[in-house]
Design an enzyme around this catalytic site. Structure first.
Site, PDB file in Angstrom:
ATOM      1  N   ARG A 199      45.249  32.967  41.185  1.00  0.00           N
ATOM      2  CA  ARG A 199      45.776  33.480  42.456  1.00  0.00           C
ATOM      3  C   ARG A 199      45.699  32.366  43.498  1.00  0.00           C
ATOM      4  O   ARG A 199      44.881  31.461  43.381  1.00  0.00           O
ATOM      5  CB  ARG A 199      44.963  34.710  42.902  1.00  0.00           C
ATOM      6  N   HIS A 207      11.217  51.867  29.204  1.00  0.00           N
ATOM      7  CA  HIS A 207      11.613  51.804  27.796  1.00  0.00           C
ATOM      8  C   HIS A 207      12.122  53.169  27.358  1.00  0.00           C
ATOM      9  O   HIS A 207      11.516  54.184  27.715  1.00  0.00           O
ATOM     10  CB  HIS A 207      10.411  51.420  26.928  1.00  0.00           C
ATOM     11  N   ALA A 258      35.861  40.264  45.482  1.00  0.00           N
ATOM     12  CA  ALA A 258      35.827  41.232  46.583  1.00  0.00           C
ATOM     13  C   ALA A 258      34.502  41.166  47.338  1.00  0.00           C
ATOM     14  O   ALA A 258      34.476  41.134  48.582  1.00  0.00           O
ATOM     15  CB  ALA A 258      36.057  42.629  46.015  1.00  0.00           C
ATOM     16  N   ALA A 315      44.110  33.240  29.539  1.00  0.00           N
ATOM     17  CA  ALA A 315      42.992  34.068  29.038  1.00  0.00           C
ATOM     18  C   ALA A 315      41.831  33.969  30.016  1.00  0.00           C
ATOM     19  O   ALA A 315      40.711  33.626  29.648  1.00  0.00           O
ATOM     20  CB  ALA A 315      42.579  33.610  27.645  1.00  0.00           C
TER      21      ALA A 315
END
Ligand code: FAD
Ligand code: NAD
Length: 484
Positions: free
Chosen positions: A284, A456, A332, A189
């Site tokens: 990885r 805002h 990346a 997970a």
């Protein structure tokens, strides 16, 4: 064409292609070698990120989010839509088209910057010579003043769930399903598990994530991780913590194929669960297979990454390494920044990279984003700190958009008020955290952010309010007692 280059880059992922472009911009004669081939067998650039990572996963996240919105989120807005359905092959074809467009874009950038694109495999020999084997098998020896290794990473395999590219897949396979699996198992997970689990969950899969660690997103700020876990639970993701997979068995054939997974929970109890598809995403590892000749002079560290110093120099003079193949987060943008730094160093400039301020985002809905240190890390470093937490439920724009789940947590040094970290789960968290990253890069205090005028109504107002809350001055919620 002479075979002598100022710079040869091996690998054209986001680390390598950015390094090559920057080197060429600086007037260096540059070639970039890439071995990736597309589905038609043609050499393509972009590496993991473009072909099977950041871009295709976000294409599927986007489609699945639109489907989910049309299916569920319009209720209460007075919008009714007819029966909503998903054509999975069309969704996958759209993703493939985006990948092709983006990787073609790199080929175009190479051309306009005069980077020589070489399609095939590169191997570093001694003394900055590179053996290039093109996709037809022809070998050439190239010479370079500098070589940049950017060979990236590949998924980690686990023996208890061997990838068969059919029932048991890695992240690449999970981007290619041709129909929505009814029961989807995910081992791990982490970032990929949550992103790809969300894609298929939104499209209708019953998703179970089996996570070995007892804590959720152990590397993230734990307050934000706990808040995120609650949100994902409400979305129907079944996240089972402390569950270690011990075996898996593929049973049946054809449409009836399924995989039975055995796991041990934190109390030592064994359970079985059966899925139609299983994604293995347990991390990885750096990829260096076939990259280095024995006498290349480049050393690896104990984790199999190419050993580099802070400036990305390897142990061999004139050889540099960047991106996932070296230490640091496998992101990346981290590799791209290293690529720019190295190209500029080769050109004689003196940039350094700030490894302390690298934003990190998980593209679930809502997104989870962070920059700087977590509360746990700051505490372990023994520094005094103040925290400001602001919930999106008190932000008008978020309530109006029905996107009011989540919080912004800002952490600042207790004495200097300098911002040390910001952690967000909530709408547009990826873009909100970038505002804090810029502020941190300029050495901002929480008070500086709090004194900045924010438009805002915007989601960004949650960042301002969290910064104000650090010193007990938030306007749109009661403050914890702090100094005046
Ligand atoms: P890679 O992108 O892996 O590229 C390395 C390239 O080198 C490859 O093309 C490979 O073919 C080539 N190569 C290797 N050896 C040789 C050789 N000997 N000769 C020639 N070529 C060679 N990161 C993010 O920041 N944001 C995200 O949203 C995100 N999403 C992701 C989603 C998924 C599903 C996955 C798997 C990853 C994701 N990542 C994301 C991580 C990101 O893809 C990597 O951090 C990034 O691609 C690493 O860049 P790189 O250039 O170092 O390596
Ligand atoms: P990860 O490290 O994010 O998550 C892997 C999870 O698997 C961890 O929580 C780990 O505890 C768990 N795990 C490990 N072995 C296990 C086992 N045997 N059984 C059950 N759980 C186990 O790795 P990932 O999700 O595979 O992603 C790999 C990398 O790719 C990430 O580290 C990240 O750097 C990069 N990535 C980034 C993004 C992004 O930036 N949005 C998206 C995808 C991938």
């Amino acid at each position: 064409m002479s075979d002598k280059y100022d710079v040869i880059v091996i690998g054209s992922g986001p680390a390598g292609y950015v390094a090559a472009i920057r080197a060429a911009q600086l007037g260096l004669k540059t070639a970039c070698i890439e071995k990736w081939k597309d589905k038609e067998g043609k050499g393509v650039n972009g590496g993991t990120c473009l072909n099977v990572g950041c871009i295709p996963s976000k294409a599927l996240l986007d489609t699945s989010h639109k489907y989910h919105e049309a299916h569920q989120a319009y209720k209460g807005h007075g919008i009714s839509v007819g029966k909503v359905s998903i054509d999975v092959p069309e969704m996958i074809a759209r993703k493939d088209k985006i990948v092709k467009q983006m990787s073609g874009g790199i080929a175009g950038l190479f051309m306009s910057n005069k980077v020589t694109a070489l399609y095939g495999t590169g191997k570093l020999l001694a003394n900055r010579k590179v053996q290039f084997t093109d996709n037809e098998g022809k070998e050439t020896i190239l010479d370079a003043e500098n070589v940049i290794l950017a060979s990236g990473s590949v998924p980690v395999d686990i023996p208890v769930a061997k990838i068969d590219h059919d029932t048991i897949v890695d992240s690449t396979g999970a981007l290619e399903f041709q129909e929505v699996p009814k029961r989807l198992g995910v081992i791990g997970a982490g970032v990929i598990g949550l992103e790809l689990g969300s894609v298929w969950g939104r499209l209708g899969s019953e998703v179970v994530l089996l996570e070995a660690m007892d804590s959720f997103l152990a590397m993230m700020d734990q307050q934000v991780a706990k808040e995120s876990l609650k949100i994902f639970g409400k979305q129907g993701l079944d996240i089972r913590l402390g569950c270690r997979v011990t075996a898996s068995e593929v049973k049946g054939s054809g449409k009836k194929k399924e995989v039975e997974v055995t796991y041990m929970d934190k109390d030592g109890n064994e359970s079985n669960v059966t899925f139609d598809k299983l994604i293995v995403c347990v991390g990885r590892r750096p990829f260096t297979d076939g990259l280095l000749a024995e006498d290349s002079g480049v050393n690896l560290d104990e984790r199999g990454s190419i050993y580099v110093n802070d400036l990305c120099s390897t142990s061999a003079p004139g050889v540099w390494a960047i991106g996932d193949v070296v230490r640091g987060p496998m992101l990346a943008h981290k590799g791209s920044e290293e690529g720019v730094m190295v190209a500029e160093r080769i050109a004689g400039q003196k940039p350094v990279m700030n490894y302390d301020i690298i934003p990190n985002v998980i593209y679930t809905h809502p997104e989870i984003a962070s920059v700087g240190r977590t509360e746990e890390q700051i505490k372990a470093d023994g520094e005094p700190y103040n925290i400001g937490v602001f919930p999106f439920i008190a932000i008008g724009r978020a309530v109006a958009a029905d996107e009011a789940e989540g919080i912004v947590k800002m952490i600042a040094h207790a004495e200097t008020d300098r911002v040390l970290g910001c952690h967000i789960v909530g709408p547009n968290a990826a873009d909100l955290v970038q505002q804090v990253a810029i502020a941190m890069e300029f050495g901002s205090s929480a008070e500086d952010i709090g004194m900045t005028v924010f438009g805002h109504p915007t989601f960004s107002e949650a960042v301002k309010e969290a910064a104000l809350a650090v010193n007990g001055h938030a306007i749109h919620m009661p403050n914890r007692k702090r100094k005046k």
